[in-house]
Design a protein around this motif. Structure first.
Motif, PDB file in Angstrom:
ATOM      1  N   ALA B 164       0.568  -1.078  -0.135  1.00  0.00           N
ATOM      2  CA  ALA B 164       0.014  -0.051   0.154  1.00  0.00           C
ATOM      3  C   ALA B 164       0.998   1.279  -0.067  1.00  0.00           C
ATOM      4  O   ALA B 164       0.608   2.280  -0.762  1.00  0.00           O
ATOM      5  N   LEU B 165       1.846   1.206   0.657  1.00  0.00           N
ATOM      6  CA  LEU B 165       2.732   2.363   0.721  1.00  0.00           C
ATOM      7  C   LEU B 165       3.677   2.551  -0.348  1.00  0.00           C
ATOM      8  O   LEU B 165       3.916   3.757  -0.743  1.00  0.00           O
ATOM      9  N   CYS B 166       4.298   1.399  -0.768  1.00  0.00           N
ATOM     10  CA  CYS B 166       5.576   1.641  -1.741  1.00  0.00           C
ATOM     11  C   CYS B 166       5.013   1.300  -3.174  1.00  0.00           C
ATOM     12  O   CYS B 166       5.554   1.533  -3.915  1.00  0.00           O
ATOM     13  N   ALA B 167       3.739   0.506  -3.293  1.00  0.00           N
ATOM     14  CA  ALA B 167       3.469   0.069  -4.572  1.00  0.00           C
ATOM     15  C   ALA B 167       4.642  -0.643  -5.504  1.00  0.00           C
ATOM     16  O   ALA B 167       4.494  -0.442  -6.590  1.00  0.00           O
ATOM     17  N   ASN B 168       5.533  -1.259  -4.834  1.00  0.00           N
ATOM     18  CA  ASN B 168       6.163  -2.294  -5.555  1.00  0.00           C
ATOM     19  C   ASN B 168       6.250  -3.433  -4.733  1.00  0.00           C
ATOM     20  O   ASN B 168       5.486  -3.834  -3.841  1.00  0.00           O
ATOM     21  N   LYS B 169       7.187  -4.194  -5.338  1.00  0.00           N
ATOM     22  CA  LYS B 169       7.460  -5.796  -4.504  1.00  0.00           C
ATOM     23  C   LYS B 169       7.491  -5.739  -3.231  1.00  0.00           C
ATOM     24  O   LYS B 169       8.227  -4.901  -2.413  1.00  0.00           O
ATOM     25  N   GLY B 170       6.513  -6.665  -2.544  1.00  0.00           N
ATOM     26  CA  GLY B 170       6.679  -6.548  -1.024  1.00  0.00           C
ATOM     27  C   GLY B 170       7.215  -7.418  -0.318  1.00  0.00           C
ATOM     28  O   GLY B 170       6.866  -8.175   0.676  1.00  0.00           O
ATOM     29  N   ASN B 171       8.538  -7.611  -0.586  1.00  0.00           N
ATOM     30  CA  ASN B 171       9.848  -8.247   0.208  1.00  0.00           C
ATOM     31  C   ASN B 171       9.778  -7.907   1.409  1.00  0.00           C
ATOM     32  O   ASN B 171      10.029  -6.547   1.768  1.00  0.00           O
ATOM     33  N   VAL B 172       9.332  -8.737   2.433  1.00  0.00           N
ATOM     34  CA  VAL B 172       9.531  -8.361   3.848  1.00  0.00           C
ATOM     35  C   VAL B 172      10.584  -9.079   4.770  1.00  0.00           C
ATOM     36  O   VAL B 172      10.454 -10.355   4.342  1.00  0.00           O
ATOM     37  N   PHE B 173      10.993  -8.653   5.785  1.00  0.00           N
ATOM     38  CA  PHE B 173      11.503  -9.479   6.562  1.00  0.00           C
ATOM     39  C   PHE B 173      11.152  -8.937   8.208  1.00  0.00           C
ATOM     40  O   PHE B 173      10.642  -8.037   8.465  1.00  0.00           O
ATOM     41  N   LEU B 174      11.587  -9.802   9.183  1.00  0.00           N
ATOM     42  CA  LEU B 174      11.399  -9.616  10.523  1.00  0.00           C
ATOM     43  C   LEU B 174      12.582  -9.997  11.157  1.00  0.00           C
ATOM     44  O   LEU B 174      13.103 -11.149  10.677  1.00  0.00           O
ATOM     45  N   TYR B 175      12.958  -9.057  12.170  1.00  0.00           N
ATOM     46  CA  TYR B 175      14.079  -9.413  12.904  1.00  0.00           C
ATOM     47  C   TYR B 175      13.831  -9.287  14.327  1.00  0.00           C
ATOM     48  O   TYR B 175      13.186  -8.521  14.844  1.00  0.00           O
ATOM     49  N   ARG B 176      14.041 -10.842  14.787  1.00  0.00           N
ATOM     50  CA  ARG B 176      13.874 -11.014  16.251  1.00  0.00           C
ATOM     51  C   ARG B 176      14.907 -10.148  17.032  1.00  0.00           C
ATOM     52  O   ARG B 176      16.196 -11.041  17.115  1.00  0.00           O
ATOM     53  N   VAL B 177      14.654  -9.281  17.786  1.00  0.00           N
ATOM     54  CA  VAL B 177      15.644  -8.470  18.572  1.00  0.00           C
ATOM     55  C   VAL B 177      16.240  -9.644  19.794  1.00  0.00           C
ATOM     56  O   VAL B 177      17.469  -9.481  19.796  1.00  0.00           O
ATOM     57  N   TRP B 178      15.254 -10.427  20.164  1.00  0.00           N
ATOM     58  CA  TRP B 178      15.719 -11.048  21.511  1.00  0.00           C
ATOM     59  C   TRP B 178      16.662 -12.210  21.144  1.00  0.00           C
ATOM     60  O   TRP B 178      17.314 -12.379  22.067  1.00  0.00           O
ATOM     61  N   ASN B 179      16.776 -12.595  19.931  1.00  0.00           N
ATOM     62  CA  ASN B 179      17.560 -13.610  19.587  1.00  0.00           C
ATOM     63  C   ASN B 179      18.465 -13.441  18.493  1.00  0.00           C
ATOM     64  O   ASN B 179      19.040 -14.504  17.863  1.00  0.00           O
ATOM     65  N   ASP B 180      18.327 -12.288  17.909  1.00  0.00           N
ATOM     66  CA  ASP B 180      19.225 -11.817  16.702  1.00  0.00           C
ATOM     67  C   ASP B 180      19.150 -12.751  15.515  1.00  0.00           C
ATOM     68  O   ASP B 180      20.015 -13.070  14.927  1.00  0.00           O
ATOM     69  N   THR B 181      17.917 -12.897  15.015  1.00  0.00           N
ATOM     70  CA  THR B 181      17.643 -13.872  13.976  1.00  0.00           C
ATOM     71  C   THR B 181      16.613 -12.948  13.182  1.00  0.00           C
ATOM     72  O   THR B 181      15.925 -12.277  13.535  1.00  0.00           O
ATOM     73  N   PHE B 182      16.750 -13.581  11.756  1.00  0.00           N
ATOM     74  CA  PHE B 182      15.918 -13.075  10.834  1.00  0.00           C
ATOM     75  C   PHE B 182      14.660 -14.041  10.157  1.00  0.00           C
ATOM     76  O   PHE B 182      14.943 -15.282  10.248  1.00  0.00           O
ATOM     77  N   GLN B 183      13.671 -13.468   9.732  1.00  0.00           N
ATOM     78  CA  GLN B 183      12.750 -14.361   9.320  1.00  0.00           C
ATOM     79  C   GLN B 183      12.349 -13.556   7.920  1.00  0.00           C
ATOM     80  O   GLN B 183      12.003 -12.261   7.943  1.00  0.00           O
ATOM     81  N   PHE B 184      12.298 -14.239   6.549  1.00  0.00           N
ATOM     82  CA  PHE B 184      12.164 -13.634   5.482  1.00  0.00           C
ATOM     83  C   PHE B 184      10.968 -14.202   4.770  1.00  0.00           C
ATOM     84  O   PHE B 184      10.466 -15.164   5.113  1.00  0.00           O
ATOM     85  N   ASP B 185      10.182 -13.195   4.114  1.00  0.00           N
ATOM     86  CA  ASP B 185       9.149 -13.667   3.235  1.00  0.00           C
ATOM     87  C   ASP B 185       9.330 -13.149   1.877  1.00  0.00           C
ATOM     88  O   ASP B 185       9.228 -11.949   1.742  1.00  0.00           O
ATOM     89  N   LYS B 186       9.626 -13.968   1.062  1.00  0.00           N
ATOM     90  CA  LYS B 186       9.829 -13.530  -0.169  1.00  0.00           C
ATOM     91  C   LYS B 186       8.583 -13.232  -1.197  1.00  0.00           C
ATOM     92  O   LYS B 186       7.570 -13.756  -0.803  1.00  0.00           O
ATOM     93  N   GLU B 187       8.772 -12.172  -2.291  1.00  0.00           N
ATOM     94  CA  GLU B 187       7.840 -11.978  -2.975  1.00  0.00           C
ATOM     95  C   GLU B 187       7.238 -13.223  -3.615  1.00  0.00           C
ATOM     96  O   GLU B 187       5.661 -13.127  -3.857  1.00  0.00           O
ATOM     97  N   ASP B 188       8.127 -14.127  -3.962  1.00  0.00           N
ATOM     98  CA  ASP B 188       7.447 -15.393  -4.643  1.00  0.00           C
ATOM     99  C   ASP B 188       6.577 -16.268  -3.899  1.00  0.00           C
ATOM    100  O   ASP B 188       5.584 -16.955  -4.373  1.00  0.00           O
ATOM    101  N   ASP B 189       6.676 -16.104  -2.742  1.00  0.00           N
ATOM    102  CA  ASP B 189       5.853 -16.869  -1.544  1.00  0.00           C
ATOM    103  C   ASP B 189       4.495 -16.614  -1.453  1.00  0.00           C
ATOM    104  O   ASP B 189       3.752 -17.301  -0.885  1.00  0.00           O
ATOM    105  N   ARG B 190       4.359 -15.365  -1.881  1.00  0.00           N
ATOM    106  CA  ARG B 190       2.541 -15.056  -1.716  1.00  0.00           C
ATOM    107  C   ARG B 190       1.674 -15.712  -2.604  1.00  0.00           C
ATOM    108  O   ARG B 190       2.038 -16.192  -3.751  1.00  0.00           O
TER     109      ARG B 190
END
Lengths: 187, 190
Positions: B164-190
């Protein structure tokens, strides 16, 4: 909008949450008094401060001991006003005319005063407001049977409805207890 | 566009962001590529965009030094971090119309603070987000932590909001501060 009422030696301050950035966040964020534009002045018992518009202005002032002892015209002109001007100027919060973006209210025991955008000071009468004072007076007169704090909240709610404010909580403090109090979903 | 919001999940606080400038097949390894920085063992900072202001704030570790026996509060954020940061940006002429070019999130233990572009400080309870993202997220946010799989939920609404904000590919990530790890969600996965 901030409304102020004095009765029996106590000053009551009520502020609409629609003024604050906190309102754009979750209701639980609103409940944190650190996000309000009214605050207890540190190091001075029974003293409150309030900013009418900008939360950054409130941030700069809320952690300061702006005055000690009683609140009077001399102190407002010679201590509090210049200190505010100096703090806001240091962080470039004044416009080219030297005016602030917010006006301020200070209350101590049974005294209260507005410091206007241009630094002008007025001591408060028993009922006063940053905006829409005529409306506030009218609505305030409708409920003489209510205790002071509830009467002020009711009048402010009516002003909010009349002037088309967004649904928002009302934040309340008084110089007797200085305990922050929130009326959630005031409309 | 980088960090969209900070969110309190059942295990701790996570930053959730959107990244359009790299492909997920080639993840940058540095936290700063995501506009996230660890200022010390207890405090992390994230910016809504990665730029000069982010570089300046995160290069001044001394602003974040605090008494470990005292909790961090609004006074500390305003007086120890925001005020000297303002003066540094002002000296470098990086403030336009009284605003910087990004907002910041500061996370200490389980507390979330938002430093707005105007330098105003908000102490958030459950989440803090970009003002514009609020419009998209607000209806979804309140029930999020109640869900069984909060991380999936948060990534899903991050996709919605980044689209909604960027009107482009919605690749998103989540960074867990408590254990310093990432979770990714690729555009292709939608």
């Amino acid at each position: 909008m901030i409304a102020v009422y004095r009765e029996s030696g106590v000053v009551y301050l009520a502020q609409t949450g629609a003024d604050t950035k906190a309102d754009a966040h979750s209701s639980s964020t609103n409940l944190n008094p650190e996000n309000w534009l009214i605050w207890k002045i540190k190091g001075t018992p029974h003293a409150l401060g309030a900013s009418t518009r900008e939360i950054r202005d409130a941030d700069l002032l809320r952690y300061q001991t702006l005055f000690r002892g009683s609140l009077n015209m001399t102190k407002l002109h010679t201590v509090i006003g210049p200190r505010i001007h100096q703090l806001l100027g240091e962080y470039k919060r004044l416009d080219s005319d030297g005016d602030a973006r917010s006006s301020f209210v200070f209350a101590k025991d049974d005294q209260a005063a507005f410091i206007q955008y241009n630094g002008a000071v007025r001591m408060l009468s028993d009922l006063d407001a940053s905006d829409y004072l005529d409306f506030l007076k009218g609505f305030f007169a409708l409920h003489p049977e209510l205790p002071a704090e509830k009467r002020l909240i009711k009048a402010l709610q009516c002003c909010m409805l009349e002037k088309g404010f967004l649904q928002a909580p009302i934040f309340v403090m008084n110089t007797k207890t200085t305990t922050p109090y929130c009326v959630k979903d005031a409309l | 566009m980088s960090i969209l919001f900070a969110y309190r999940l059942p295990d701790g606080i996570a930053y959730v962001g959107h990244q359009s400038s790299f492909q997920f097949s080639n993840h940058p390894l540095a936290l700063s590529d995501y506009a996230i920085a660890k200022m010390n063992e207890e405090i992390t900072v994230a910016a809504t965009i990665n730029g000069s202001c982010f570089e300046i704030l995160t290069s001044h570790h001394e602003w974040f030094r605090h008494d470990p026996l005292k909790p961090i509060d609004g006074r500390f954020i305003v007086q120890s971090i925001v005020n000297p940061f303002y003066k540094e940006l002002d000296k470098l002429k990086l403030i336009k119309d009284s605003q910087m070019d990004t907002a910041f999130f500061v996370v200490w233990k389980n507390s979330i603070y938002l430093i707005l572009k105007s330098f105003a400080v908000i102490e958030a309870h459950d989440f803090a987000s970009l003002g514009a993202a609020d419009q998209v997220l607000f209806p979804y946010l309140h029930d999020g932590p109640m869900l069984e799989d909060a991380e999936k939920f948060v990534l899903r609404i991050a996709k919605l909001s980044s689209k909604a904000l960027c009107a482009n590919k919605g690749n998103v990530f989540l960074y867990r501060v408590w254990n310093d790890t990432f979770q990714f969600d690729k555009e292709d996965d939608r």
